[in-house]
Motif scaffolding. Structure first.
Motif, PDB file in Angstrom:
ATOM      1  N   GLY A 283      39.472  24.907  61.180  1.00  0.00           N
ATOM      2  CA  GLY A 283      38.876  25.404  59.946  1.00  0.00           C
ATOM      3  C   GLY A 283      38.075  26.663  60.160  1.00  0.00           C
ATOM      4  N   ASP A 284      37.428  27.118  59.096  1.00  0.00           N
ATOM      5  CA  ASP A 284      36.598  28.329  59.112  1.00  0.00           C
ATOM      6  C   ASP A 284      35.131  27.956  58.986  1.00  0.00           C
ATOM      7  N   ILE A 285      34.289  28.837  59.501  1.00  0.00           N
ATOM      8  CA  ILE A 285      32.833  28.642  59.428  1.00  0.00           C
ATOM      9  C   ILE A 285      32.210  29.857  58.751  1.00  0.00           C
ATOM     10  N   VAL A 286      31.340  29.599  57.798  1.00  0.00           N
ATOM     11  CA  VAL A 286      30.599  30.665  57.116  1.00  0.00           C
ATOM     12  C   VAL A 286      29.103  30.402  57.251  1.00  0.00           C
ATOM     13  N   SER A 287      28.376  31.433  57.647  1.00  0.00           N
ATOM     14  CA  SER A 287      26.914  31.368  57.678  1.00  0.00           C
ATOM     15  C   SER A 287      26.361  32.347  56.643  1.00  0.00           C
ATOM     16  N   VAL A 288      25.369  31.906  55.916  1.00  0.00           N
ATOM     17  CA  VAL A 288      24.682  32.798  54.977  1.00  0.00           C
ATOM     18  C   VAL A 288      23.192  32.766  55.263  1.00  0.00           C
TER      19      VAL A 288
ATOM     20  N   ILE B 111      25.979  39.783  47.560  1.00  0.00           N
ATOM     21  CA  ILE B 111      26.408  39.309  48.876  1.00  0.00           C
ATOM     22  C   ILE B 111      26.805  40.522  49.716  1.00  0.00           C
ATOM     23  N   CYS B 112      26.420  40.524  50.976  1.00  0.00           N
ATOM     24  CA  CYS B 112      26.866  41.544  51.915  1.00  0.00           C
ATOM     25  C   CYS B 112      27.517  40.844  53.106  1.00  0.00           C
ATOM     26  N   ILE B 113      28.773  41.132  53.373  1.00  0.00           N
ATOM     27  CA  ILE B 113      29.458  40.547  54.529  1.00  0.00           C
ATOM     28  C   ILE B 113      29.126  41.401  55.753  1.00  0.00           C
ATOM     29  N   GLN B 114      28.364  40.810  56.663  1.00  0.00           N
ATOM     30  CA  GLN B 114      27.876  41.552  57.823  1.00  0.00           C
ATOM     31  C   GLN B 114      28.860  41.564  58.985  1.00  0.00           C
ATOM     32  N   ASP B 115      29.586  40.444  59.172  1.00  0.00           N
ATOM     33  CA  ASP B 115      30.461  40.368  60.335  1.00  0.00           C
ATOM     34  C   ASP B 115      31.569  39.350  60.112  1.00  0.00           C
ATOM     35  N   ILE B 116      32.733  39.641  60.694  1.00  0.00           N
ATOM     36  CA  ILE B 116      33.867  38.727  60.671  1.00  0.00           C
ATOM     37  C   ILE B 116      34.382  38.600  62.096  1.00  0.00           C
ATOM     38  N   THR B 117      34.465  37.369  62.597  1.00  0.00           N
ATOM     39  CA  THR B 117      34.929  37.122  63.954  1.00  0.00           C
ATOM     40  C   THR B 117      36.078  36.124  63.919  1.00  0.00           C
ATOM     41  N   GLY B 118      36.659  35.860  65.093  1.00  0.00           N
ATOM     42  CA  GLY B 118      37.751  34.890  65.174  1.00  0.00           C
ATOM     43  C   GLY B 118      39.099  35.565  65.067  1.00  0.00           C
ATOM     44  N   HIS B 119      40.030  34.921  64.358  1.00  0.00           N
ATOM     45  CA  HIS B 119      41.395  35.410  64.233  1.00  0.00           C
ATOM     46  C   HIS B 119      41.475  36.689  63.394  1.00  0.00           C
ATOM     47  N   ALA B 120      42.052  37.719  63.962  1.00  0.00           N
ATOM     48  CA  ALA B 120      42.373  38.977  63.270  1.00  0.00           C
ATOM     49  C   ALA B 120      41.253  39.483  62.360  1.00  0.00           C
ATOM     50  N   PRO B 121      40.034  39.642  62.884  1.00  0.00           N
ATOM     51  CA  PRO B 121      38.924  40.056  62.012  1.00  0.00           C
ATOM     52  C   PRO B 121      39.107  41.438  61.393  1.00  0.00           C
ATOM     53  N   THR B 122      39.828  42.324  62.080  1.00  0.00           N
ATOM     54  CA  THR B 122      39.982  43.686  61.549  1.00  0.00           C
ATOM     55  C   THR B 122      40.943  43.743  60.373  1.00  0.00           C
ATOM     56  N   LYS B 123      41.705  42.675  60.147  1.00  0.00           N
ATOM     57  CA  LYS B 123      42.641  42.665  59.027  1.00  0.00           C
ATOM     58  C   LYS B 123      41.981  42.237  57.722  1.00  0.00           C
ATOM     59  N   LEU B 124      40.745  41.784  57.795  1.00  0.00           N
ATOM     60  CA  LEU B 124      40.051  41.291  56.612  1.00  0.00           C
ATOM     61  C   LEU B 124      39.016  42.289  56.132  1.00  0.00           C
TER      62      LEU B 124
ATOM     63  N   LEU C 269      26.340  37.447  54.731  1.00  0.00           N
ATOM     64  CA  LEU C 269      27.351  36.431  55.027  1.00  0.00           C
ATOM     65  C   LEU C 269      28.070  36.787  56.325  1.00  0.00           C
ATOM     66  N   TYR C 270      28.296  35.760  57.143  1.00  0.00           N
ATOM     67  CA  TYR C 270      29.011  35.903  58.404  1.00  0.00           C
ATOM     68  C   TYR C 270      30.171  34.918  58.398  1.00  0.00           C
ATOM     69  N   LEU C 271      31.380  35.428  58.625  1.00  0.00           N
ATOM     70  CA  LEU C 271      32.587  34.606  58.567  1.00  0.00           C
ATOM     71  C   LEU C 271      33.231  34.501  59.946  1.00  0.00           C
ATOM     72  N   HIS C 272      33.448  33.275  60.387  1.00  0.00           N
ATOM     73  CA  HIS C 272      34.222  33.056  61.618  1.00  0.00           C
ATOM     74  C   HIS C 272      35.545  32.409  61.241  1.00  0.00           C
ATOM     75  N   LYS C 273      36.644  33.132  61.512  1.00  0.00           N
ATOM     76  CA  LYS C 273      37.979  32.648  61.184  1.00  0.00           C
ATOM     77  C   LYS C 273      38.504  31.752  62.305  1.00  0.00           C
ATOM     78  N   GLY C 274      38.434  30.457  62.088  1.00  0.00           N
ATOM     79  CA  GLY C 274      39.037  29.520  63.034  1.00  0.00           C
ATOM     80  C   GLY C 274      40.514  29.346  62.780  1.00  0.00           C
ATOM     81  N   LEU C 275      40.970  29.807  61.619  1.00  0.00           N
ATOM     82  CA  LEU C 275      42.372  29.683  61.234  1.00  0.00           C
ATOM     83  C   LEU C 275      43.062  31.041  61.266  1.00  0.00           C
ATOM     84  N   PRO C 276      44.270  31.096  61.799  1.00  0.00           N
ATOM     85  CA  PRO C 276      45.016  32.356  61.767  1.00  0.00           C
ATOM     86  C   PRO C 276      45.440  32.700  60.350  1.00  0.00           C
TER      87      PRO C 276
END
Length: 360
Positions: free
Chosen positions: A72-77, A88-101, A130-137
């Motif tokens: 699954g995915d994890i979101v921190s706010v 909302i400001c998305i500060q960072d995206i990590t995990g699967h293919a973060p540059t595609k989002l 908001l910080y998003l960690h993509k656990g899913l491809p």
């Protein structure tokens, strides 16, 4: 503060006496004057997890889905005075293919759902990072966009004292799905609610949670090849019209699948899951090796096998974990031999909890 806004009326319908294992949620929209007072943040940082999902389950196109445990995915706010109040400001995206989002919250699944929850809560004096960690491809057929939306919706709701109910969280997440992949809840509803969910109606939205017996064993063999199957492309492959015989057949298989879930009949579940005559026949040829992979799974002992969501992940069901790993090996070999694709596999159980706050 009272403001004119779009609000949602939602009612929970318990199962009639003697009909265990079902809960219905009916939601309808209206425009009215909201008297909801703006809630105060109850924490400075909140983290939430939302599970992967298997949508369609064969004959249940756009109206059946379930959540699977362990992915699954994890979101921190967090409350951020540097962010404009109510935004909302998305500060960072990590995990699967973060540059595609996109980090633009208006074009990001998590951002859209988070904004919708803030609107529902009438939050105007606090800004959130908001910080998003993509656990899913991405594009895996495991509800990647839905998991991001569900995790964000739950995190923001928890930040302000858990004021919204599950039905409102589904509606907030549907706003995200509508913009990204279409107005269908067979991923977001189980990701938020957990277990199996049937979408009875979209206008108004009505959800039925199907309780798989806790004493029964159920494992999902998820095999994902290194291949992209964009949802838009896979939906474009579907027929515009279907004949009455296929309509009757798929309806009967969907009914059998629901009965199997409620009875904890994994063999019956697998049989129905494998029996789609409308969607799978159009999509399987677009995924190299998929038809051979399904045959390999069934020969290896799976009760059933189909495409998870729009693909390319193949999902098989079984009632024994070790058997599941053996089936996974055969499916991986088949993807390589028959589709010339490398693949990875996981054997997971049903996620009964759905999206939830986490503390680590």
């Amino acid at each position: 503060m009272a403001t004119a806004t779009s609000t949602w009326t939602c009612l929970l319908y318990p199962s009639p006496a003697g009909r265990r294992g079902r809960m219905r949620v009916r939601c309808s929209s209206s425009v009215s004057v909201s008297t909801r007072r703006e809630p105060e943040p109850v924490a400075t940082v909140v983290k939430a997890f939302a599970p992967a999902t298997v949508a369609n389950l064969g004959p249940g196109f756009d109206f059946l889905g379930c959540a699977v445990d362990g992915l699954g995915d994890i979101v921190s706010v967090k409350v951020d005075p540097q962010v404009h109040p109510g935004e909302i400001c998305i500060q960072d995206i990590t995990g699967h293919a973060p540059t595609k989002l996109s980090k633009n919250p208006l074009w990001n699944c998590a951002g859209i759902a988070a904004i919708e929850v803030m609107k529902m809560l009438a939050v105007r004096s606090v800004g959130l990072s908001l910080y998003l960690h993509k656990g899913l491809p991405l594009g895996s057929g495991l509800g990647s966009s839905a998991a991001s939306a569900a995790a964000a919706a739950v995190a923001v709701n928890e930040m302000f004292g858990n004021k919204l109910g599950v039905e409102e969280l589904v509606l907030a997440s549907l706003k995200s799905e509508e913009k990204v992949s279409g107005y269908h809840a067979d991923n977001v509803a189980p990701s938020i609610m957990g277990g199996f969910v049937l979408i009875r109606s979209y206008e108004p939205l009505e959800l039925i949670q199907l309780k798989f017996p806790v004493e029964k064993e159920l494992y999902f063999v998820l095999v994902t090849p290194e291949f992209e199957a964009p949802t838009k492309k896979m939906r474009a492959a579907l027929p515009g019209e279907i004949g009455m015989p296929h309509h009757v057949w798929n309806c009967s298989q969907a009914g059998a699948l629901v009965a199997a879930v409620l009875q904890g009949d994994v063999a019956g579940l697998g049989k129905a899951l494998s029996s789609d005559k409308i969607v799978e026949p159009r999509r399987a040829p677009l995924i190299p090796g998929m038809e051979a992979v399904k045959r390999a799974a069934l020969r290896a002992g799976a009760f059933g096998c189909t495409i998870s969501g729009a693909g390319p992940t193949a999902v098989a069901v079984v009632d024994d974990q070790q058997t599941g790993h053996d089936i996974a090996s055969h499916m991986i070999d088949s993807f390589l031999h028959d589709g010339n694709l490398k693949a990875s596999a996981k054997v997971l159980q049903l996620d009964r909890l759905g999206a939830r706050r986490i503390h680590n």
